[in-house]
Design a protein around this motif. Structure first.
Motif, short mmCIF file in Angstrom:
data_model
loop_
_atom_site.label_atom_id
_atom_site.label_comp_id
_atom_site.label_asym_id
_atom_site.label_seq_id
_atom_site.Cartn_x
_atom_site.Cartn_y
_atom_site.Cartn_z
N ALA A 110 0.84 -1.20 0.00
CA ALA A 110 0.00 0.00 0.00
C ALA A 110 0.87 1.25 0.00
N ARG A 111 1.93 1.22 0.81
CA ARG A 111 2.84 2.37 0.86
C ARG A 111 3.55 2.58 -0.47
N ASP A 116 4.55 5.46 -5.44
CA ASP A 116 4.61 5.45 -6.90
C ASP A 116 3.69 6.52 -7.49
N ALA A 117 2.53 6.67 -6.88
CA ALA A 117 1.59 7.68 -7.36
C ALA A 117 2.22 9.07 -7.20
N ALA A 118 2.92 9.27 -6.08
CA ALA A 118 3.56 10.56 -5.84
C ALA A 118 4.68 10.79 -6.84
N LEU A 119 5.41 9.70 -7.15
CA LEU A 119 6.52 9.82 -8.10
C LEU A 119 6.03 10.08 -9.51
N ARG A 120 4.83 9.56 -9.80
CA ARG A 120 4.27 9.83 -11.12
C ARG A 120 3.78 11.26 -11.21
#
Ligand SMILES: [Zn+2]
Length: 218
Positions: A110-111, A116-120
């Motif tokens: 989950a983390r 990954d979403a933040a990195l995208r």
């Protein structure tokens, strides 16, 4: 017949018990004694040649790893960090001697998904993406859809995006676009830093560019 889920739960319960038993044994017995009769379940020998990154000044290089029970920091689940996983972490991944498992598999996943979403850059680089998308519209034919996107950009909370929309209108040209640009240009105020002023400047520049390109073509 047992489901996989049931079986996994049983294995986990068994490992938890075993980890607790090993811990209790270590209270009364030296670790070396424990392994004297050969490997015990829940124990894996360490490969010391792969532990060179351990600074032995601050602690002994482990001879072996033992299953360890821990509580997941995020969800509170009782988990076992198996000896095999520890070996991989320290010897293959070169994880620090002081680091140990703190989160269960599900919480780690989950983390990772969040990271990954933040990195995208969902959000962070949205402006850059929008500007690129809008500029690409200028190269395309003027369609109702493209026009709608420029209209939306003109309403954007980002001023720079609105300026790009004006530039795109200039590149498109056409009577309607020119008229709008002229309206923007005429709305120029003297107060520096206002949107009206910025829009007027952008529109004036776009119109000048068109005039320049037009005369160049002649
Ligand atoms: Zn968890």
């Amino acid at each position: 017949m047992k489901s996989n889920k049931q079986r996994r739960a049983e294995i986990k319960a068994h490992r938890l018990q075993r980890a607790a038993a090993l811990k209790a044994q270590l209270r009364t017995q030296d670790a070396r004694q424990l392994s004297a009769g050969g490997l015990v379940p829940g124990m894996v020998m360490a490969d010391k040649s792969r532990l060179a990154h351990y600074n032995t000044t601050f602690g002994e290089v482990p001879d072996f790893y033992l299953d360890q029970a821990y509580t997941c920091r995020d969800c509170g689940a009782q988990e076992v960090w198996t000896a095999k996983q520890q070996k991989w972490w320290h010897e293959v991944a070169q994880g620090s001697v002081y680091s140990h498992a703190v989160r269960c598999h599900a919480c780690r996943q989950a983390r990772r998904a969040l990271r990954d979403a933040a990195l995208r850059n969902e959000g962070a680089n949205l402006l850059g993406d929008e500007v690129a998308r809008l500029r690409a519209l200028a190269m395309q034919k003027l369609t109702a859809n493209a026009l709608a996107q420029v209209e939306a950009a003109l309403q954007s909370k980002w001023r720079s995006l609105r300026v790009v929309a004006i530039e795109v209108m200039g590149q498109w040209g056409g009577a309607e676009q020119i008229e709008r640009l002229q309206a923007f240009a005429a709305n120029r105020t003297s107060s520096y830093g206002t949107w009206e002023r910025e829009a007027a400047d952008a529109a004036t520049k776009a119109l000048a560019r068109r005039a320049e390109e037009g005369s160049w073509k002649c």
